[in-house]
Design an enzyme around this catalytic site. Structure first.
Site, PDB file in Angstrom:
ATOM      1  CD1 TRP A   1      -0.352   5.629  17.974  1.00  0.00           C
ATOM      2  CD2 TRP A   1      -1.735   5.285  16.257  1.00  0.00           C
ATOM      3  NE1 TRP A   1      -0.783   4.335  18.053  1.00  0.00           N
ATOM      4  CE2 TRP A   1      -1.631   4.099  17.018  1.00  0.00           C
ATOM      5  CE3 TRP A   1      -2.558   5.302  15.131  1.00  0.00           C
ATOM      6  CZ2 TRP A   1      -2.328   2.931  16.676  1.00  0.00           C
ATOM      7  CZ3 TRP A   1      -3.256   4.142  14.797  1.00  0.00           C
ATOM      8  CH2 TRP A   1      -3.122   2.980  15.564  1.00  0.00           C
TER       9      TRP A   1
ATOM     10  NE  ARG B   1      -1.484   0.793   3.968  1.00  0.00           N
ATOM     11  CZ  ARG B   1      -0.712   1.652   4.626  1.00  0.00           C
ATOM     12  NH1 ARG B   1      -0.704   2.936   4.309  1.00  0.00           N
ATOM     13  NH2 ARG B   1       0.056   1.230   5.610  1.00  0.00           N
TER      14      ARG B   1
ATOM     15  NE  ARG C   1     -14.066 -24.688  23.984  1.00  0.00           N
ATOM     16  CZ  ARG C   1     -14.683 -25.614  24.740  1.00  0.00           C
ATOM     17  NH1 ARG C   1     -14.036 -26.177  25.755  1.00  0.00           N
ATOM     18  NH2 ARG C   1     -15.921 -25.968  24.480  1.00  0.00           N
ATOM     19  NE  ARG C   2     -18.877 -19.439  23.781  1.00  0.00           N
ATOM     20  CZ  ARG C   2     -20.198 -19.667  23.837  1.00  0.00           C
ATOM     21  NH1 ARG C   2     -20.994 -18.789  24.435  1.00  0.00           N
ATOM     22  NH2 ARG C   2     -20.695 -20.780  23.330  1.00  0.00           N
TER      23      ARG C   2
ATOM     24  CG  HIS D   1       5.328  -6.526   6.043  1.00  0.00           C
ATOM     25  ND1 HIS D   1       4.032  -6.794   6.454  1.00  0.00           N
ATOM     26  CD2 HIS D   1       5.551  -5.215   6.352  1.00  0.00           C
ATOM     27  CE1 HIS D   1       3.502  -5.701   6.995  1.00  0.00           C
ATOM     28  NE2 HIS D   1       4.415  -4.734   6.943  1.00  0.00           N
ATOM     29  CB  ILE D   2      11.651  -7.037   6.375  1.00  0.00           C
ATOM     30  CG1 ILE D   2      11.647  -7.992   7.571  1.00  0.00           C
ATOM     31  CG2 ILE D   2      12.786  -6.020   6.501  1.00  0.00           C
ATOM     32  CD1 ILE D   2      12.868  -8.893   7.645  1.00  0.00           C
ATOM     33  CE1 TYR D   3       6.111  -1.265   4.094  1.00  0.00           C
ATOM     34  CE2 TYR D   3       6.479  -1.486   6.459  1.00  0.00           C
ATOM     35  CZ  TYR D   3       5.624  -1.303   5.383  1.00  0.00           C
ATOM     36  OH  TYR D   3       4.276  -1.178   5.602  1.00  0.00           O
TER      37      TYR D   3
ATOM     38  N   GLY E   1       2.323  -7.217   9.961  1.00  0.00           N
ATOM     39  CA  GLY E   1       3.339  -6.843  10.926  1.00  0.00           C
ATOM     40  C   GLY E   1       4.601  -6.309  10.285  1.00  0.00           C
ATOM     41  CG  ASP E   2       7.342  -2.129  10.089  1.00  0.00           C
ATOM     42  OD1 ASP E   2       8.423  -2.760  10.034  1.00  0.00           O
ATOM     43  OD2 ASP E   2       7.283  -0.891  10.005  1.00  0.00           O
TER      44      ASP E   2
ATOM     45  CE1 TYR F   1      -5.339  -2.551  16.846  1.00  0.00           C
ATOM     46  CE2 TYR F   1      -4.175  -0.469  16.562  1.00  0.00           C
ATOM     47  CZ  TYR F   1      -4.411  -1.769  16.162  1.00  0.00           C
ATOM     48  OH  TYR F   1      -3.734  -2.302  15.103  1.00  0.00           O
TER      49      TYR F   1
ATOM     50  CD  GLU G   1       0.781   2.005  20.535  1.00  0.00           C
ATOM     51  OE1 GLU G   1       0.564   2.299  19.342  1.00  0.00           O
ATOM     52  OE2 GLU G   1       1.519   1.057  20.887  1.00  0.00           O
TER      53      GLU G   1
ATOM     54  CG  ASN H   1       2.785  -4.731  17.289  1.00  0.00           C
ATOM     55  OD1 ASN H   1       3.083  -4.938  16.118  1.00  0.00           O
ATOM     56  ND2 ASN H   1       2.150  -3.632  17.671  1.00  0.00           N
TER      57      ASN H   1
ATOM     58  CB  CYS I   1      -1.764  -3.990  12.359  1.00  0.00           C
ATOM     59  SG  CYS I   1      -1.518  -2.781  11.050  1.00  0.00           S
TER      60      CYS I   1
ATOM     61  NE  ARG J   1      -5.055  -5.069   9.127  1.00  0.00           N
ATOM     62  CZ  ARG J   1      -4.319  -4.304   8.338  1.00  0.00           C
ATOM     63  NH1 ARG J   1      -3.652  -4.836   7.322  1.00  0.00           N
ATOM     64  NH2 ARG J   1      -4.227  -3.001   8.544  1.00  0.00           N
TER      65      ARG J   1
END
Length: 318
Positions: free
Chosen positions: A84, A25, A180-181, A261-263, A222-223, A148, A62, A231, A200, A220
């Site tokens: 942010w 993106r 389990r909820r 991923h790694i940029y 991760g940088d 969040y 944060e 995180n 994310c 979903r």
């Protein structure tokens, strides 16, 4: 204490070696794998990365921001937290009210153009000051939408009521620990178009066994160099805080990733980090007089014996 960041370092190596080259993106490009998992034993220490300095103060502010249900960056700026900023700043410079210098693609341009970077930093500094000092401006341009804090503490239902997922899961852990909820979700399809950055870290689940509280996070996207160390520490801290309120010991933090991923513009930084020898993990200190998450302030949370290598800077892809 133990070396707790080994799963993180191993995942970096795996992505650099076997990752898929992909567009993204932001236009930066990444190496990526789909489906990865790291596990950290919180009894063995606090899993903050030691092969570079991770600013724990930013992680604390944060997470407290999230837990307060806040979605305006003013609280963060008041605590010198700029994590942010870029997303709020992007909304400002794309608005009809903005009349300053052209800030198109400010993230990428500031990397390669020192003259532009200076202009960008001056504009962002003015933006931050207006957020802190102008109530009307802060309300309009400091707000990030249903990120969040809103989803965790003020999930809006179809009938216009609100659900406090954090308080609900605390009560369920206390009263029905084998459930389990024990789940909190931040992914609301209705809100995705209006959020500054769609969540994310989208869902986490608690698990109680042998009087210990564990948590698994599904993220979903991760940088791996900039975001994931935050995180890991943030959710480890969350386990400790929820365990304190529910009267439990801490267990494991399991971090499950979709697109890890790694940029492309972080490759050199990752390679430098992987040459460094990690230190033993520090310990977490929580004020023993505090038992409820909403009572904790910045000074109530500290790391003991956090030994680390120097900071490695890298640009944020916006």
């Amino acid at each position: 204490m133990s070396i707790l960041e080994t799963p993180y370092l191993n995942l970096l190596k795996e992505i650099m070696t076997t990752g898929n080259d992909r567009s993204d993106r932001t236009g930066t490009g990444t190496k990526s794998i789909f489906g990865a998992q790291m596990r950290f034993d919180l009894q063995a220490g606090f899993p903050i990365i030691t092969t570079k300095k991770v600013p724990f103060g930013l992680i604390k502010s944060e997470l407290l921001w999230f837990l307060r249900g806040d979605t305006n960056i003013r609280f963060l700026l008041a605590h010198h937290n700029h994590i942010w900023d870029e997303w709020a700043f992007k909304s400002w410079i794309e608005s009809s009210d903005y009349t300053g210098p052209d800030m198109t693609d400010f993230g990428l341009r500031s990397e390669s153009d020192p003259e532009f970077k200076q202009v960008y930093l001056e504009e962002k500094k003015k933006f931050d000051q207006k957020i802190l000092n102008d109530d009307v401006f802060a309300k309009k341009y400091g707000e990030l939408g249903n990120v969040y804090g809103a989803q965790w503490r003020h999930w809006q239902t179809r009938n216009g009521k609100f659900i406090d997922q954090i308080q609900n899961v605390i009560e369920e852990i206390k009263n029905n620990p084998t459930s389990r909820r024990l789940i909190v979700t931040a992914w609301n399809p209705e809100d995705i178009p209006s959020a500054a950055l769609p969540p994310c870290h989208v869902l986490f689940q608690f698990y109680v066994n042998d009087n210990r509280l564990s948590l698994q996070l599904y993220q979903r996207s991760g940088d791996m160099f900039l975001g994931i160390p935050f995180n890991i520490a943030s959710y480890a801290l969350l386990v400790h805080l929820i365990a304190r309120e529910t009267g439990l010991k801490v267990g494991d933090f399991i971090h499950t990733l979709g697109d890890a991923h790694i940029y492309h513009n972080h490759f050199e930084q990752v390679q430098e980090l992987l040459t460094r020898k990690p230190y033993d993990a520090p310990k977490l200190w929580l004020n023993p007089e505090k038992n409820k998450i909403m009572d904790f302030e910045m000074t109530d949370i500290k790391l003991i014996d956090y030994k680390h290598h120097s900071t490695i800077k890298a640009p944020v892809a916006v």
